[in-house]
Scaffold this motif. Structure first.
Motif, mmCIF file in Angstrom:
data_model
loop_
_atom_site.group_PDB
_atom_site.id
_atom_site.type_symbol
_atom_site.label_atom_id
_atom_site.label_comp_id
_atom_site.label_asym_id
_atom_site.label_seq_id
_atom_site.Cartn_x
_atom_site.Cartn_y
_atom_site.Cartn_z
ATOM 1 N N MET A 190 0.835 -1.206 0.000
ATOM 2 C CA MET A 190 0.000 0.000 0.000
ATOM 3 C C MET A 190 0.869 1.256 0.000
ATOM 4 O O MET A 190 0.576 2.225 -0.717
ATOM 5 N N VAL A 191 1.952 1.248 0.773
ATOM 6 C CA VAL A 191 2.875 2.382 0.778
ATOM 7 C C VAL A 191 3.466 2.596 -0.612
ATOM 8 O O VAL A 191 3.588 3.731 -1.094
ATOM 9 N N GLY A 192 3.841 1.496 -1.279
ATOM 10 C CA GLY A 192 4.362 1.617 -2.634
ATOM 11 C C GLY A 192 3.361 2.237 -3.587
ATOM 12 O O GLY A 192 3.719 3.067 -4.440
ATOM 13 N N THR A 193 2.097 1.857 -3.435
ATOM 14 C CA THR A 193 1.057 2.416 -4.294
ATOM 15 C C THR A 193 0.847 3.902 -4.015
ATOM 16 O O THR A 193 0.658 4.698 -4.940
ATOM 17 N N ILE A 194 0.883 4.283 -2.749
ATOM 18 C CA ILE A 194 0.751 5.705 -2.391
ATOM 19 C C ILE A 194 1.865 6.520 -3.049
ATOM 20 O O ILE A 194 1.611 7.560 -3.681
ATOM 21 N N ILE A 195 3.095 6.050 -2.921
ATOM 22 C CA ILE A 195 4.233 6.779 -3.493
ATOM 23 C C ILE A 195 4.153 6.818 -5.010
ATOM 24 O O ILE A 195 4.455 7.843 -5.643
ATOM 25 N N GLY A 252 -4.499 3.039 -1.611
ATOM 26 C CA GLY A 252 -3.235 3.730 -1.802
ATOM 27 C C GLY A 252 -3.222 4.605 -3.033
ATOM 28 O O GLY A 252 -2.553 5.649 -3.062
ATOM 29 N N THR A 253 -3.969 4.208 -4.079
ATOM 30 C CA THR A 253 -4.007 5.016 -5.295
ATOM 31 C C THR A 253 -4.640 6.371 -5.024
ATOM 32 O O THR A 253 -4.132 7.404 -5.454
ATOM 33 N N SER A 254 -5.756 6.349 -4.308
ATOM 34 C CA SER A 254 -6.439 7.617 -4.049
ATOM 35 C C SER A 254 -5.790 8.391 -2.906
ATOM 36 O O SER A 254 -5.806 9.620 -2.905
ATOM 37 N N LEU A 255 -5.179 7.679 -1.934
ATOM 38 C CA LEU A 255 -4.477 8.397 -0.874
ATOM 39 C C LEU A 255 -3.268 9.126 -1.448
ATOM 40 O O LEU A 255 -2.971 10.267 -1.068
ATOM 41 N N GLY A 256 -2.572 8.481 -2.388
ATOM 42 C CA GLY A 256 -1.490 9.166 -3.076
ATOM 43 C C GLY A 256 -1.983 10.388 -3.823
ATOM 44 O O GLY A 256 -1.322 11.436 -3.845
ATOM 45 N N ALA A 257 -3.179 10.256 -4.423
ATOM 46 C CA ALA A 257 -3.757 11.387 -5.138
ATOM 47 C C ALA A 257 -4.233 12.483 -4.188
ATOM 48 O O ALA A 257 -4.319 13.651 -4.575
ATOM 49 N N VAL A 258 -4.556 12.123 -2.938
ATOM 50 C CA VAL A 258 -4.897 13.126 -1.924
ATOM 51 C C VAL A 258 -3.647 13.913 -1.515
ATOM 52 O O VAL A 258 -3.661 15.136 -1.405
ATOM 53 N N ILE A 259 -2.560 13.196 -1.304
ATOM 54 C CA ILE A 259 -1.326 13.825 -0.817
ATOM 55 C C ILE A 259 -0.665 14.669 -1.906
ATOM 56 O O ILE A 259 -0.119 15.745 -1.627
ATOM 57 N N ALA A 290 -8.778 20.105 -4.314
ATOM 58 C CA ALA A 290 -8.657 19.074 -5.345
ATOM 59 C C ALA A 290 -8.464 17.673 -4.766
ATOM 60 O O ALA A 290 -8.700 16.676 -5.451
ATOM 61 N N TRP A 291 -8.061 17.583 -3.500
ATOM 62 C CA TRP A 291 -7.846 16.278 -2.878
ATOM 63 C C TRP A 291 -9.145 15.639 -2.410
ATOM 64 O O TRP A 291 -9.184 14.430 -2.129
ATOM 65 N N VAL A 292 -10.243 16.413 -2.312
ATOM 66 C CA VAL A 292 -11.479 15.896 -1.725
ATOM 67 C C VAL A 292 -12.029 14.684 -2.489
ATOM 68 O O VAL A 292 -12.394 13.667 -1.874
ATOM 69 N N PRO A 293 -12.118 14.726 -3.843
ATOM 70 C CA PRO A 293 -12.602 13.529 -4.541
ATOM 71 C C PRO A 293 -11.740 12.300 -4.292
ATOM 72 O O PRO A 293 -12.250 11.171 -4.271
ATOM 73 N N PHE A 294 -10.456 12.500 -4.045
ATOM 74 C CA PHE A 294 -9.569 11.358 -3.818
ATOM 75 C C PHE A 294 -9.702 10.817 -2.403
ATOM 76 O O PHE A 294 -9.511 9.623 -2.167
ATOM 77 N N LEU A 295 -10.028 11.685 -1.444
ATOM 78 C CA LEU A 295 -10.320 11.199 -0.096
ATOM 79 C C LEU A 295 -11.583 10.350 -0.119
ATOM 80 O O LEU A 295 -11.649 9.285 0.515
ATOM 81 N N ALA A 296 -12.584 10.815 -0.862
ATOM 82 C CA ALA A 296 -13.804 10.012 -1.025
ATOM 83 C C ALA A 296 -13.492 8.706 -1.737
ATOM 84 O O ALA A 296 -14.077 7.656 -1.425
ATOM 85 N N ALA A 297 -12.560 8.769 -2.685
ATOM 86 C CA ALA A 297 -12.161 7.551 -3.383
ATOM 87 C C ALA A 297 -11.522 6.553 -2.429
ATOM 88 O O ALA A 297 -11.720 5.333 -2.566
ATOM 89 N N ASP A 298 -10.747 7.037 -1.455
ATOM 90 C CA ASP A 298 -10.187 6.147 -0.435
ATOM 91 C C ASP A 298 -11.295 5.387 0.271
ATOM 92 O O ASP A 298 -11.208 4.166 0.468
ATOM 93 N N ALA A 299 -12.327 6.116 0.676
ATOM 94 C CA ALA A 299 -13.443 5.470 1.368
ATOM 95 C C ALA A 299 -14.121 4.448 0.456
ATOM 96 O O ALA A 299 -14.474 3.343 0.886
ATOM 97 N N GLY A 315 -12.773 2.786 -2.038
ATOM 98 C CA GLY A 315 -11.917 1.626 -2.217
ATOM 99 C C GLY A 315 -11.986 0.675 -1.044
ATOM 100 O O GLY A 315 -12.121 -0.545 -1.208
ATOM 101 N N VAL A 316 -11.913 1.217 0.171
ATOM 102 C CA VAL A 316 -11.937 0.369 1.365
ATOM 103 C C VAL A 316 -13.318 -0.266 1.557
ATOM 104 O O VAL A 316 -13.440 -1.485 1.748
ATOM 105 N N LEU A 317 -14.369 0.539 1.485
ATOM 106 C CA LEU A 317 -15.717 0.003 1.694
ATOM 107 C C LEU A 317 -16.118 -0.948 0.583
ATOM 108 O O LEU A 317 -16.846 -1.918 0.821
ATOM 109 N N GLY A 318 -15.646 -0.685 -0.641
ATOM 110 C CA GLY A 318 -15.924 -1.604 -1.734
ATOM 111 C C GLY A 318 -15.351 -2.982 -1.467
ATOM 112 O O GLY A 318 -15.961 -4.007 -1.797
ATOM 113 N N GLY A 319 -14.173 -3.031 -0.839
ATOM 114 C CA GLY A 319 -13.581 -4.315 -0.490
ATOM 115 C C GLY A 319 -14.401 -5.074 0.528
ATOM 116 O O GLY A 319 -14.534 -6.303 0.442
ATOM 117 N N TYR A 320 -14.977 -4.369 1.506
ATOM 118 C CA TYR A 320 -15.814 -5.025 2.511
ATOM 119 C C TYR A 320 -17.217 -5.336 1.985
ATOM 120 O O TYR A 320 -17.900 -6.222 2.517
#
Length: 415
Positions: free
Chosen positions: A15-20, A141-148, A264-273, A275-280
């Motif tokens: 996940m760290v690799g994906t964020i970077i 990690g994809t969207s968290l990287g896009a948030v950062i 601009a990071w807001v859509p990517f923070l929502a994307a994080d949610a 991604g995680v909730l989609g997995g569950y």
């Protein structure tokens, strides 16, 4: 999942690799208005710069997956991480759109192995019942990287210039490459995994029929096209969010660099949610609605497709905050779709083919993203962004219908 398990530590590492990886690729978007001014780049030329990355990434995904399958995850992913770090740092040497496009193409070649490598990692380390959850966290990690990326790149650029922003976001990958090469091993070779956990991993993975592992053999299967077409239709949304939202906010919502960095990071923070909730969501549907393993993935993809109507309506709202809200719903919805499509590629192909198969599915997706980005470059100045966002709301609905039609016989089948 035992939260003290070795596979959790592996999940955090990948996940760290994906964020970077996504910090590096998404830095361009927030710097685009400044680059256009300093390097005298038109909107059409910017679309070619984006297109250079997308073409290289599209072509390289199956090749990168094949190399990962052949030389192994430990050395393979580390080598690609070093390459993308150096390519991203080289962006600071650009003197015009052509040189920037060349460096961007090099970045695309190097970054293309990240998602196939991540999915192969999950395919090796996780039982079937945990795979969508693991993919959800990995994909976050994809969207968290896009948030950062917008915040980090904008702050560094304002302090030291856009060249420094590329240097900082690129150098982070070198640290990850060392950590990955030092610590990653497959479960059967890892000294840090116990016998009980290794048995749990092996017993929890259903056997997948092993087909010929050539690229041609994978492409010839019906299961590949069942997944590839929805990915082709879904990826334009993520490419639009990653590369065009800052320009959209600057051009049509009249926001400056500071405001873009703030929102601009807001859509990517929502994307994080998402991604995680989609997995569950998939295992919940399997338990509570009696769907099969694959059927639970398809149902979640369909729900995400319905939610993608929201960003399709972005041209109908007047205020920038309302537009960002709709884009945030789109980010959430897209990552639900992305997680479950990626999980399907690990579900239906044998472990020895996962990286190649996921790379080929990704190639289909990035082809769609490339074509749509080029369309934005040609049409945005003439039509505005609203009709283009409207298309995104339709694409995923078509993809969901296709997937249901192709795999309908498995939706209600018990796992």
């Amino acid at each position: 999942m035992n939260w003290r398990s070795a596979r959790l530590r592996i999940l955090l590492l990948v996940m760290v690799g994906t964020i970077i990886n996504y910090i590096a690729r998404n830095s361009l978007g927030v710097l685009a208005p400044q680059l256009q001014h300093d390097l005298h780049i038109t909107t059409q030329q910017y679309s070619y710069i984006v297109g250079a990355f997308q073409i290289a990434y599209t072509v390289m995904q199956p090749i990168g997956g094949m190399l990962i399958d052949r030389i192994g995850l430990t050395a393979g992913f580390a080598l690609f991480a070093v390459a993308w770090s150096l390519a991203n740092m080289a962006h600071g040497l650009a003197r015009g759109w052509l040189s920037l496009a060349a460096f961007r193409g090099a970045l695309g070649l190097a970054e293309a192995a990240a998602i196939p490598a991540g999915m192969k990692t999950i395919g090796e380390w996780f039982p079937d019942r945990e795979r969508s959850v693991a993919t959800g966290w990995f994909n976050a990690g994809t969207s968290l990287g896009a948030v950062i990326a917008p915040v980090l790149a904008a702050l560094v650029a304002k302090q030291w210039g856009w060249q420094a922003a590329f240097a900082v976001t690129g150098a982070m990958g070198l640290v990850f490459a060392w950590a990955w090469y030092r610590f990653y091993r497959s479960p059967q070779n890892a000294s840090y995994v116990g016998a009980q956990e290794l048995a749990e991993i092996r017993e929890g993975q259903r056997p997948v029929p092993a087909t010929a592992s050539t690229i041609g053999a994978i492409v010839a299967t019906k299961r590949f096209w069942a997944i590839a077409v929805p990915r082709f239709l879904a990826e334009p949304a993520w490419q639009t969010f990653s590369f065009w939202i800052p320009l959209y906010l600057a051009r049509e919502r009249h926001m400056d660099l500071t405001s873009i960095a703030l929102f601009a990071w807001v859509p990517f923070l929502a994307a994080d949610a998402g991604g995680v909730l989609g997995g569950y969501l998939a295992p919940w549907l399997q338990r509570r609605r009696g769907l099969s393993l694959e059927g639970s993935r398809i149902a979640g993809i369909t729900l995400g497709a319905v939610l993608m109507i929201a960003p399709g309506c972005v041209g109908l709202v007047a205020g920038p905050l309302a537009a960002i809200t709709l884009l945030a719903i789109g980010g959430f919805a897209h990552q639900v779709i992305s997680v479950l499509i990626n999980t399907l590629s690990a579900d239906v192909f044998p472990k020895g083919d996962i990286a190649k198969a996921n790379g080929l599915v990704g190639m289909a997706g990035w082809t769609g993203g490339l074509l749509f980005s080029l369309a934005i470059g040609q049409l945005a100045d003439r039509t505005g962004y609203a009709p283009l966002f409207a298309c995104l709301g339709l694409f995923d609905l078509v993809g969901a219908v296709w997937l249901i039609a192709m795999r309908r016989h498995l939706i209600l089948e018990k796992a």
